[in-house]
Design a protein around this motif. Structure first.
Motif, PDB file in Angstrom:
ATOM      1  N   VAL A 189      36.082  44.745  44.204  1.00 15.46           N
ATOM      2  CA  VAL A 189      34.956  45.361  44.919  1.00 15.46           C
ATOM      3  C   VAL A 189      35.017  46.888  44.787  1.00 15.46           C
ATOM      4  CG1 VAL A 189      33.942  45.757  47.220  1.00 15.46           C
ATOM      5  CG2 VAL A 189      34.690  43.464  46.571  1.00 15.46           C
ATOM      6  N   TYR A 237      30.005  64.569  36.890  1.00 17.78           N
ATOM      7  CA  TYR A 237      30.678  63.377  37.392  1.00 17.78           C
ATOM      8  C   TYR A 237      29.694  62.206  37.524  1.00 17.78           C
ATOM      9  CZ  TYR A 237      32.436  59.860  40.450  1.00 17.78           C
ATOM     10  OH  TYR A 237      32.751  58.626  40.959  1.00 17.78           O
ATOM     11  N   TRP A 252      29.954  54.564  33.203  1.00 12.47           N
ATOM     12  CA  TRP A 252      31.069  53.640  33.458  1.00 12.47           C
ATOM     13  C   TRP A 252      30.586  52.409  34.207  1.00 12.47           C
ATOM     14  CZ3 TRP A 252      32.931  52.359  38.419  1.00 12.47           C
ATOM     15  CH2 TRP A 252      34.078  51.535  38.431  1.00 12.47           C
ATOM     16  N   TYR A 253      29.770  52.624  35.253  1.00 14.35           N
ATOM     17  CA  TYR A 253      29.312  51.518  36.098  1.00 14.35           C
ATOM     18  C   TYR A 253      28.539  50.483  35.283  1.00 14.35           C
ATOM     19  CZ  TYR A 253      27.102  48.899  39.834  1.00 14.35           C
ATOM     20  OH  TYR A 253      26.684  47.881  40.646  1.00 14.35           O
ATOM     21  N   SER A 254      27.553  50.966  34.494  1.00 18.18           N
ATOM     22  CA  SER A 254      26.699  50.004  33.792  1.00 18.18           C
ATOM     23  C   SER A 254      27.346  49.449  32.525  1.00 18.18           C
ATOM     24  CB  SER A 254      25.332  50.621  33.494  1.00 18.18           C
ATOM     25  OG  SER A 254      25.487  51.809  32.774  1.00 18.18           O
ATOM     26  N   PHE A 293      30.025  58.576  35.883  1.00 20.67           N
ATOM     27  CA  PHE A 293      30.138  57.382  36.722  1.00 20.67           C
ATOM     28  C   PHE A 293      29.090  56.330  36.352  1.00 20.67           C
ATOM     29  CE2 PHE A 293      28.279  55.080  40.285  1.00 20.67           C
ATOM     30  CZ  PHE A 293      29.331  54.219  40.578  1.00 20.67           C
ATOM     31  N   LEU A 294      27.864  56.768  36.192  1.00 22.20           N
ATOM     32  CA  LEU A 294      26.773  55.832  35.923  1.00 22.20           C
ATOM     33  C   LEU A 294      26.999  55.081  34.606  1.00 22.20           C
ATOM     34  CD1 LEU A 294      24.149  54.979  37.267  1.00 22.20           C
ATOM     35  CD2 LEU A 294      22.949  56.580  35.768  1.00 22.20           C
ATOM     36  N   SER A 304      22.553  49.385  39.217  1.00 26.84           N
ATOM     37  CA  SER A 304      22.823  50.638  38.482  1.00 26.84           C
ATOM     38  C   SER A 304      21.856  51.733  38.920  1.00 26.84           C
ATOM     39  CB  SER A 304      22.688  50.442  36.971  1.00 26.84           C
ATOM     40  OG  SER A 304      23.547  49.429  36.517  1.00 26.84           O
ATOM     41  N   TYR A 344      29.488  48.663  49.092  1.00 30.59           N
ATOM     42  CA  TYR A 344      30.448  47.722  48.534  1.00 30.59           C
ATOM     43  C   TYR A 344      29.745  46.913  47.452  1.00 30.59           C
ATOM     44  CZ  TYR A 344      32.378  48.912  53.115  1.00 30.59           C
ATOM     45  OH  TYR A 344      32.808  49.602  54.213  1.00 30.59           O
ATOM     46  N   VAL A 376      38.149  51.064  43.476  1.00 35.61           N
ATOM     47  CA  VAL A 376      37.957  49.642  43.200  1.00 35.61           C
ATOM     48  C   VAL A 376      39.131  48.894  43.815  1.00 35.61           C
ATOM     49  CG1 VAL A 376      37.793  47.871  41.402  1.00 35.61           C
ATOM     50  CG2 VAL A 376      36.685  50.078  41.063  1.00 35.61           C
ATOM     51  N   PHE A 381      35.905  63.725  38.708  1.00 33.06           N
ATOM     52  CA  PHE A 381      35.811  63.452  40.143  1.00 33.06           C
ATOM     53  C   PHE A 381      36.700  64.413  40.929  1.00 33.06           C
ATOM     54  CE2 PHE A 381      36.569  60.899  44.079  1.00 33.06           C
ATOM     55  CZ  PHE A 381      35.255  60.873  44.504  1.00 33.06           C
ATOM     56  N   ARG A 420      38.550  48.833  35.147  1.00 37.14           N
ATOM     57  CA  ARG A 420      38.303  48.926  36.586  1.00 37.14           C
ATOM     58  C   ARG A 420      38.836  50.231  37.181  1.00 37.14           C
ATOM     59  NH1 ARG A 420      36.719  43.553  38.451  1.00 37.14           N
ATOM     60  NH2 ARG A 420      34.712  43.550  37.449  1.00 37.14           N
ATOM     61  N   LEU A 460      35.106  44.209  52.058  1.00 39.85           N
ATOM     62  CA  LEU A 460      36.051  44.398  50.953  1.00 39.85           C
ATOM     63  C   LEU A 460      36.675  43.092  50.504  1.00 39.85           C
ATOM     64  CD1 LEU A 460      37.997  47.724  51.603  1.00 39.85           C
ATOM     65  CD2 LEU A 460      36.495  47.188  49.676  1.00 39.85           C
ATOM     66  N   SER A 461      36.648  42.086  51.379  1.00 31.70           N
ATOM     67  CA  SER A 461      37.200  40.799  50.942  1.00 31.70           C
ATOM     68  C   SER A 461      36.119  39.729  51.054  1.00 31.70           C
ATOM     69  CB  SER A 461      38.416  40.423  51.768  1.00 31.70           C
ATOM     70  OG  SER A 461      38.200  40.761  53.118  1.00 31.70           O
ATOM     71  N   THR A 486      40.112  42.267  44.744  1.00 33.03           N
ATOM     72  CA  THR A 486      38.800  41.607  44.712  1.00 33.03           C
ATOM     73  C   THR A 486      37.860  42.207  43.661  1.00 33.03           C
ATOM     74  OG1 THR A 486      37.981  43.132  46.391  1.00 33.03           O
ATOM     75  CG2 THR A 486      38.884  41.049  47.174  1.00 33.03           C
ATOM     76  N   TYR A 525      32.170  48.720  34.259  1.00 37.44           N
ATOM     77  CA  TYR A 525      32.473  48.022  35.516  1.00 37.44           C
ATOM     78  C   TYR A 525      31.742  46.682  35.632  1.00 37.44           C
ATOM     79  CZ  TYR A 525      32.688  46.877  40.451  1.00 37.44           C
ATOM     80  OH  TYR A 525      32.857  46.217  41.634  1.00 37.44           O
ATOM     81  N   LEU A 526      30.420  46.701  35.379  1.00 39.21           N
ATOM     82  CA  LEU A 526      29.642  45.459  35.519  1.00 39.21           C
ATOM     83  C   LEU A 526      30.049  44.414  34.486  1.00 39.21           C
ATOM     84  CD1 LEU A 526      25.988  46.600  36.391  1.00 39.21           C
ATOM     85  CD2 LEU A 526      27.733  45.661  37.912  1.00 39.21           C
ATOM     86  N   ARG A 527      30.690  44.870  33.406  1.00 41.00           N
ATOM     87  CA  ARG A 527      31.148  43.913  32.386  1.00 41.00           C
ATOM     88  C   ARG A 527      32.614  43.550  32.567  1.00 41.00           C
ATOM     89  NH1 ARG A 527      27.869  46.802  27.435  1.00 41.00           N
ATOM     90  NH2 ARG A 527      25.842  46.642  28.479  1.00 41.00           N
TER      91      ARG A 527
END
Lengths: 189, 83
Positions: free
Chosen positions: A51, B16, B23-25, B20-21, A19, A85, A45, B43, B34, B78-79, A49, B28-30
């Motif tokens: 990602v 923005y 949302w990320y913490s 974002f920050l 973060s 990523y 996103v 954005f 997505r 990405l994969s 995946t 997204y991390l939870r």
């Protein structure tokens, strides 16, 4: 071609580090004066995946040693393209970057990875491949590469100090925010 | 948050980045939201400001080239391997 590599352990969880990484070059970092702007170019996103892929444009200003300037020209301001990523299931954040400007003179390709060592520890590993294209003779190109490796090393020490401060501040602000929310909930109840 | 290379975009960028920050913490991390609908409008505003600045400075073309060079990294990262 020269390679610079470096590894640092931060005593923070991967969630915290990944973060705080988005704020690495913000006002809390007093050791990153050479980074003057960071812009996000795209972000998505991957539905399959999960990602998170981000493209950023980083603008740096750092003066090159005089002797390099005399060979390669004025190379003070530069743009870097970074693709990152985040893989939330494996908890890794990988950033790959390359220089956009002066790419006919020198090529710098860097890869950094943040991954968890334990619950409260995160490993940062960095490696950069530096190739000088200017300077004619191999001996001169070697010296240019050596100088850039030294610069990478100096920046990595300052980078660590600066990021430690960002981590400390973001943990503090996060705790304060949590406390504030709890207080509000208590008042509401 | 860090500055934008285009000072006229600093305000929209700051809004923005903050969105974002969060949302990320928090999401997204939870593993939730997505798509990040919360920040989509911000954005868009930030990008329309930034695009003008990138065009004026001729950076767009350099970014296109770098993006092309980076295709291998996209495939590789990405994969990621399944946990």
């Amino acid at each position: 071609m020269k390679v610079f590599s470096n590894a640092v352990t931060y005593n923070y969880s991967w969630d915290e580090v990944s973060s705080a990484n988005w704020q690495k070059y913000g006002p809390w970092n007093n050791k990153s004066e050479h980074v003057i702007a960071v812009d996000t170019l795209s972000r998505s996103v991957d539905p399959a995946t999960g990602v998170l892929r981000t493209e950023r444009l980083i603008c740096c200003k750092q003066s090159a040693p005089e002797w390099i300037k005399s060979i390669c020209g004025k190379v003070d301001e530069s743009y870097v393209y970074e693709a990152s990523y985040v893989d939330p299931s494996n908890k890794t954040l990988t950033m790959v970057s390359q220089n956009l400007t002066w790419s006919n003179l020198v090529s710098v390709q860097e890869e950094c990875v943040y991954s968890p060592l334990s619950e409260g520890e995160t490993l940062f590993s960095q490696s950069a491949r530096i190739t000088a294209l200017c300077g004619g003779w191999q001996r001169i190109r070697n010296s240019i590469e050596d100088t850039l490796v030294t610069r990478f090393h100096e920046n990595s020490i300052r980078g660590r100090e600066g990021f430690e401060r960002v981590l400390e501040m973001s943990r503090k602000v996060f705790a304060e925010e949590k406390e504030r929310l709890q207080r509000e909930q208590m008042i509401a109840a | 948050m860090s500055a934008s290379l285009a000072p006229e975009c600093n305000d929209v960028k700051e809004r923005y980045d903050t969105c974002f920050l969060k949302w990320y913490s928090e999401k997204y991390l939870r593993g939730s939201d997505r798509e990040n609908q919360d920040c989509a409008e911000l954005f868009k505003n930030y990008q329309s400001c930034l695009k003008v600045a990138l065009n004026e400075r001729g950076i767009n073309k350099l970014v296109e080239e770098a993006r092309e060079d980076n295709k291998d990294n996209d495939v590789r990262l990405l994969s990621p391997p399944k946990k």
